[in-house]
Every structure is written in C-alpha cells, then in structure tokens.
Design a protein around this motif. Sequence first.
Motif, PDB file in Angstrom:
ATOM      1  N   LYS A   1      20.404  12.782 -23.869  1.00  0.00           N
ATOM      2  CA  LYS A   1      21.155  13.078 -25.097  1.00  0.00           C
ATOM      3  C   LYS A   1      20.196  13.285 -26.255  1.00  0.00           C
ATOM      4  O   LYS A   1      19.082  12.737 -26.278  1.00  0.00           O
ATOM      5  CB  LYS A   1      22.146  11.958 -25.428  1.00  0.00           C
ATOM      6  CG  LYS A   1      21.515  10.672 -25.950  1.00  0.00           C
ATOM      7  CD  LYS A   1      22.586   9.678 -26.381  1.00  0.00           C
ATOM      8  CE  LYS A   1      21.977   8.424 -26.996  1.00  0.00           C
ATOM      9  NZ  LYS A   1      22.991   7.442 -27.414  1.00  0.00           N
ATOM     10  N   ASP A   2      20.646  14.089 -27.233  1.00  0.00           N
ATOM     11  CA  ASP A   2      19.872  14.304 -28.446  1.00  0.00           C
ATOM     12  C   ASP A   2      20.486  13.532 -29.606  1.00  0.00           C
ATOM     13  O   ASP A   2      21.373  12.683 -29.411  1.00  0.00           O
ATOM     14  CB  ASP A   2      19.752  15.802 -28.756  1.00  0.00           C
ATOM     15  CG  ASP A   2      21.092  16.445 -29.097  1.00  0.00           C
ATOM     16  OD1 ASP A   2      22.113  15.729 -29.235  1.00  0.00           O
ATOM     17  OD2 ASP A   2      21.144  17.681 -29.232  1.00  0.00           O
ATOM     18  N   LYS A   3      20.043  13.833 -30.817  1.00  0.00           N
ATOM     19  CA  LYS A   3      20.500  13.121 -31.996  1.00  0.00           C
ATOM     20  C   LYS A   3      22.002  13.249 -32.202  1.00  0.00           C
ATOM     21  O   LYS A   3      22.658  12.369 -32.761  1.00  0.00           O
ATOM     22  CB  LYS A   3      19.746  13.653 -33.219  1.00  0.00           C
ATOM     23  CG  LYS A   3      19.826  12.789 -34.446  1.00  0.00           C
ATOM     24  CD  LYS A   3      18.905  13.334 -35.533  1.00  0.00           C
ATOM     25  CE  LYS A   3      18.916  12.450 -36.762  1.00  0.00           C
ATOM     26  NZ  LYS A   3      17.987  12.986 -37.817  1.00  0.00           N
ATOM     27  N   ALA A   4      22.571  14.368 -31.753  1.00  0.00           N
ATOM     28  CA  ALA A   4      24.010  14.603 -31.890  1.00  0.00           C
ATOM     29  C   ALA A   4      24.792  14.105 -30.678  1.00  0.00           C
ATOM     30  O   ALA A   4      25.999  14.344 -30.576  1.00  0.00           O
ATOM     31  CB  ALA A   4      24.278  16.090 -32.111  1.00  0.00           C
ATOM     32  N   GLY A   5      24.116  13.433 -29.753  1.00  0.00           N
ATOM     33  CA  GLY A   5      24.788  12.920 -28.562  1.00  0.00           C
ATOM     34  C   GLY A   5      25.027  13.955 -27.487  1.00  0.00           C
ATOM     35  O   GLY A   5      25.810  13.711 -26.555  1.00  0.00           O
TER      36      GLY A   5
ATOM     37  N   LEU B   1      20.469  27.264 -23.126  1.00  0.00           N
ATOM     38  CA  LEU B   1      21.408  27.478 -22.031  1.00  0.00           C
ATOM     39  C   LEU B   1      22.808  27.058 -22.449  1.00  0.00           C
ATOM     40  O   LEU B   1      22.993  26.285 -23.383  1.00  0.00           O
ATOM     41  CB  LEU B   1      20.952  26.689 -20.802  1.00  0.00           C
ATOM     42  CG  LEU B   1      19.577  27.053 -20.253  1.00  0.00           C
ATOM     43  CD1 LEU B   1      19.206  26.153 -19.089  1.00  0.00           C
ATOM     44  CD2 LEU B   1      19.526  28.525 -19.831  1.00  0.00           C
ATOM     45  N   ARG B   2      23.788  27.568 -21.735  1.00  0.00           N
ATOM     46  CA  ARG B   2      25.186  27.351 -22.107  1.00  0.00           C
ATOM     47  C   ARG B   2      25.697  26.026 -21.521  1.00  0.00           C
ATOM     48  O   ARG B   2      26.474  26.001 -20.570  1.00  0.00           O
ATOM     49  CB  ARG B   2      26.034  28.530 -21.654  1.00  0.00           C
ATOM     50  CG  ARG B   2      25.643  29.843 -22.311  1.00  0.00           C
ATOM     51  CD  ARG B   2      26.389  31.037 -21.742  1.00  0.00           C
ATOM     52  NE  ARG B   2      27.834  30.969 -21.964  1.00  0.00           N
ATOM     53  CZ  ARG B   2      28.689  31.907 -21.574  1.00  0.00           C
ATOM     54  NH1 ARG B   2      28.236  33.000 -20.939  1.00  0.00           N
ATOM     55  NH2 ARG B   2      29.988  31.779 -21.804  1.00  0.00           N
ATOM     56  N   LEU B   3      25.288  24.934 -22.134  1.00  0.00           N
ATOM     57  CA  LEU B   3      25.714  23.619 -21.678  1.00  0.00           C
ATOM     58  C   LEU B   3      27.042  23.238 -22.319  1.00  0.00           C
ATOM     59  O   LEU B   3      27.380  23.714 -23.402  1.00  0.00           O
ATOM     60  CB  LEU B   3      24.662  22.572 -22.041  1.00  0.00           C
ATOM     61  CG  LEU B   3      23.271  22.736 -21.424  1.00  0.00           C
ATOM     62  CD1 LEU B   3      22.374  21.599 -21.861  1.00  0.00           C
ATOM     63  CD2 LEU B   3      23.360  22.801 -19.910  1.00  0.00           C
ATOM     64  N   PRO B   4      27.796  22.349 -21.676  1.00  0.00           N
ATOM     65  CA  PRO B   4      29.013  21.838 -22.304  1.00  0.00           C
ATOM     66  C   PRO B   4      28.672  21.121 -23.604  1.00  0.00           C
ATOM     67  O   PRO B   4      27.609  20.515 -23.742  1.00  0.00           O
ATOM     68  CB  PRO B   4      29.566  20.859 -21.262  1.00  0.00           C
ATOM     69  CG  PRO B   4      28.955  21.282 -19.968  1.00  0.00           C
ATOM     70  CD  PRO B   4      27.610  21.827 -20.315  1.00  0.00           C
TER      71      PRO B   4
ATOM     72  N   HIS C   1      27.539  11.803 -22.196  1.00  0.00           N
ATOM     73  CA  HIS C   1      27.622  12.758 -21.089  1.00  0.00           C
ATOM     74  C   HIS C   1      26.221  13.221 -20.682  1.00  0.00           C
ATOM     75  O   HIS C   1      25.878  14.400 -20.802  1.00  0.00           O
ATOM     76  CB  HIS C   1      28.485  13.950 -21.498  1.00  0.00           C
ATOM     77  CG  HIS C   1      29.829  13.570 -22.025  1.00  0.00           C
ATOM     78  ND1 HIS C   1      30.928  13.423 -21.211  1.00  0.00           N
ATOM     79  CD2 HIS C   1      30.243  13.265 -23.283  1.00  0.00           C
ATOM     80  CE1 HIS C   1      31.968  13.066 -21.941  1.00  0.00           C
ATOM     81  NE2 HIS C   1      31.581  12.961 -23.201  1.00  0.00           N
ATOM     82  N   PRO C   2      25.396  12.292 -20.197  1.00  0.00           N
ATOM     83  CA  PRO C   2      23.994  12.622 -19.947  1.00  0.00           C
ATOM     84  C   PRO C   2      23.781  13.495 -18.719  1.00  0.00           C
ATOM     85  O   PRO C   2      24.598  13.528 -17.795  1.00  0.00           O
ATOM     86  CB  PRO C   2      23.357  11.248 -19.736  1.00  0.00           C
ATOM     87  CG  PRO C   2      24.467  10.415 -19.173  1.00  0.00           C
ATOM     88  CD  PRO C   2      25.704  10.878 -19.892  1.00  0.00           C
ATOM     89  N   ILE C   3      22.660  14.201 -18.725  1.00  0.00           N
ATOM     90  CA  ILE C   3      22.133  14.861 -17.536  1.00  0.00           C
ATOM     91  C   ILE C   3      21.173  13.874 -16.877  1.00  0.00           C
ATOM     92  O   ILE C   3      20.223  13.417 -17.499  1.00  0.00           O
ATOM     93  CB  ILE C   3      21.385  16.157 -17.899  1.00  0.00           C
ATOM     94  CG1 ILE C   3      22.380  17.234 -18.344  1.00  0.00           C
ATOM     95  CG2 ILE C   3      20.550  16.647 -16.721  1.00  0.00           C
ATOM     96  CD1 ILE C   3      21.708  18.500 -18.854  1.00  0.00           C
TER      97      ILE C   3
ATOM     98  N   PRO D   1      23.785  16.504 -24.293  1.00  0.00           N
ATOM     99  CA  PRO D   1      22.744  16.710 -23.282  1.00  0.00           C
ATOM    100  C   PRO D   1      22.011  18.019 -23.573  1.00  0.00           C
ATOM    101  O   PRO D   1      22.593  18.969 -24.093  1.00  0.00           O
ATOM    102  CB  PRO D   1      23.532  16.786 -21.973  1.00  0.00           C
ATOM    103  CG  PRO D   1      24.887  17.286 -22.385  1.00  0.00           C
ATOM    104  CD  PRO D   1      25.141  16.705 -23.748  1.00  0.00           C
ATOM    105  N   ARG D   2      20.725  18.063 -23.231  1.00  0.00           N
ATOM    106  CA  ARG D   2      19.924  19.246 -23.515  1.00  0.00           C
ATOM    107  C   ARG D   2      19.049  19.586 -22.312  1.00  0.00           C
ATOM    108  O   ARG D   2      18.677  18.712 -21.521  1.00  0.00           O
ATOM    109  CB  ARG D   2      19.007  19.006 -24.730  1.00  0.00           C
ATOM    110  CG  ARG D   2      19.711  18.624 -26.028  1.00  0.00           C
ATOM    111  CD  ARG D   2      20.291  19.817 -26.734  1.00  0.00           C
ATOM    112  NE  ARG D   2      19.268  20.696 -27.287  1.00  0.00           N
ATOM    113  CZ  ARG D   2      18.660  20.499 -28.461  1.00  0.00           C
ATOM    114  NH1 ARG D   2      18.946  19.426 -29.190  1.00  0.00           N
ATOM    115  NH2 ARG D   2      17.767  21.372 -28.913  1.00  0.00           N
ATOM    116  N   ILE D   3      18.670  20.855 -22.214  1.00  0.00           N
ATOM    117  CA  ILE D   3      17.692  21.296 -21.226  1.00  0.00           C
ATOM    118  C   ILE D   3      16.614  22.088 -21.952  1.00  0.00           C
ATOM    119  O   ILE D   3      16.913  23.037 -22.681  1.00  0.00           O
ATOM    120  CB  ILE D   3      18.326  22.144 -20.119  1.00  0.00           C
ATOM    121  CG1 ILE D   3      19.283  21.297 -19.281  1.00  0.00           C
ATOM    122  CG2 ILE D   3      17.240  22.751 -19.212  1.00  0.00           C
ATOM    123  CD1 ILE D   3      19.998  22.054 -18.177  1.00  0.00           C
TER     124      ILE D   3
END
Length: 373
Positions: free
Chosen positions: A217-221, A248-251, A258-260, A223-225
Amino acid sequence: MLRNSMFTACVVLAISACSEPKDVVIAPQKTDLTEVSVGQWIKDSSGKVMFDPQTSGLVEVGGQLITIADASADVTQQLKLHTIDPASATLTHSSATFSFSNAVRRSCFYTYLSSQPDLEALAVDPRDPKIIYTVTEDATRTGALSPRCESKYEATGSTDYPTLLVKLTQKDNGSVEMSDVRPLQFPIDFEVGNFPNDGIEGLTMDSDGTLYIGLEKDKAGQPRIFTLNIGDDFWSSSDFASVSDPQLRLPVFTSGNHPINGLALHITQSGDVFLLAAARNDNELWVIDSTKQKATKRIPITFKVNGGEACGEYLMDNASMEGLVVVDSTLWIINDPWEKNYMKNATCEADTPRYEDLAPLLFPLTLKASWFE
C-alpha cells in the motif's frame, strides 16, 4: 358515470394498442469468475510438514518450485531457499544458510542482511535461471546504519531504513550466495509513504530485464506496482536504484486494506504479457495487462484443503496466499500462514497440529484463456 368510465378505459386500451412498443433491455447475467483451488500440505520425504517457514515468494527453476522465509519464520528456516516438487507437494531440499560475497560484506547493509533480514518475494532472472532476486521489507528490528551510511541512504522516498533489492546466486554445488545488494528509491511524487511492514511483497521479471515490484500500500492506502530495469551494469553501482511507475490499471479502493502479496508473469500464446497479482486480503487473483489496453480482471478464489482420509476436503477460513508462479498452464500458489488467523482453519482435529506448526500449503489453479481476453 359508469358509461363514462367504460369509455375512458376503452380509449386507454385503444391508445395502448396503437402505441409503439418500448424496447426491453435484458441485462446479461454477471459472469461468476470464482475459482476453487484445493491445497496440499507441503511435506518432506518423511511425511513431516514444514515448521513455521512463513513462506514469502515462489518461483520455478527446472520444473521445481522454490520459496523463501521471512524474518518472522522459525530461525531454522531463514536465509535459505526451499525447493518443492509441485507434482507431490514434497519439500525435496533446503539449501544451507546463504553465504555472502565480499561486495555484500563491504556494503552498508551486511549487518542487517546477515541477521534475520525480512526477505520477501522471489523473481528468477529469465536470462540466467541461477540468479534469483529477493527484496527486504520490515527492517525496524535492525540497528541503525552508521552515520556515513545513513547520510548516503536517507533519501529513500519511503521508509527510514531503505528497501533492499538482493541478488542471490545459486552455485553448482547447491549453495546459495547473497552476491549483490542495492537500495531502492521511490520518487517523492509517488507518495509511497513510510510503512515498514506494508512494503514490497511481490516480484516478477520479464525477459527484457524489467523487474515488476508489488507494493502492499501507498500513502493513500492503494496497492501499487513499480518497475526497475536490471541491465548488465546494474550491480556495478552501490547507489540508489530509482523505481519507475508504469501506471498499470490496478483496482482503486475507497477504504480497507487491499495489498498485493505476490506477483507472477504470464505470456499468452499471442505474446501478450500479463501480471498476476495475489490480493491476499480479498482472496482474489488480479489479471493485469502490462500494456494497459485491457481492464484488470479480479478472479475470486475459494481455498480448500485436501485433508486426506481423516478430514476429507474442507473449506479454509483464511488462506493468506503469498507467492505464485506460472508453470505451463498451471498457476501455483503458496500461502503464508498468518499466525493471527491460521487456527481459524482448524475445523478437523487431525489437521490441527499442522495449523499449530504454521505449516504452508501448495495450491494449483489452471489458467483460463478468458482471463486474458
């Protein structure tokens, strides 16, 4: 009065009969994408399950699966690669404790890397299967860097102690060397935030040297790639390696976690490259188009256990999938037993000791062409 009412009713019927019928739109029934995967206990040749390995990644080399333990695992499982035969879910080999190259010993990070580092995720270099990459997450349990090292590596863009990308080299004699290390830097405008235990948990690599990096998760909560290019001279530097954002087009989520927790790469027969992400908290597999042309598909997964004759096949309460890798047409998933929730799965007395040992399972899932359309 009755005559007027009858007249009105006739007029209404006549108008209704003469008017054009309205189009009726019947919405198609929403496709249920749910998949079911039945896991096998990972056992050694004597039939014993793995004791508390906190498995944190999965790759394939030569038809065998390889996993790694994180810093919360039993100390006997740490700083090793563990090899599993997918056909039988048998633990066939655990390496000796990693050795360290001179480059790593001379680095600012040797003290941490040689004493219970929190290693997460694995990625094989497709250009050389003897090379496996791993990454560190929570380093809050280690001592501070020296003043010189702290000054050099303070601009992480994320956590106080830098996230470390580590190169593991498998030797011909079966030993594994921690051969190189570089700290990762996240540009400030990425707003990654300072979350030591919600950092990098997924790695996978394309044949062109693109390393995909999954952040919980990032600062906004969210998930990122991110991506990083591992070129021929990548390990010649000890400076920060700055990651890029392929957008990328992540949710996108408005609340919750909602972590990866794992990444794998799949190339279709037509040559399209997709990422498969393990969304642990959601019990979902995310199918992500690397070209951003197709929307991400979210595949719910129901996890079950093959409990043998004593327990039969039963539903898990909390699987906590962590590592995943594609081998031919099968996606293999390994779970990371979550101590807080793992005993919720112990609905059969015969399997209870395995949950008490925080033993992992191996889950197969057949890839479907429709996921990539």
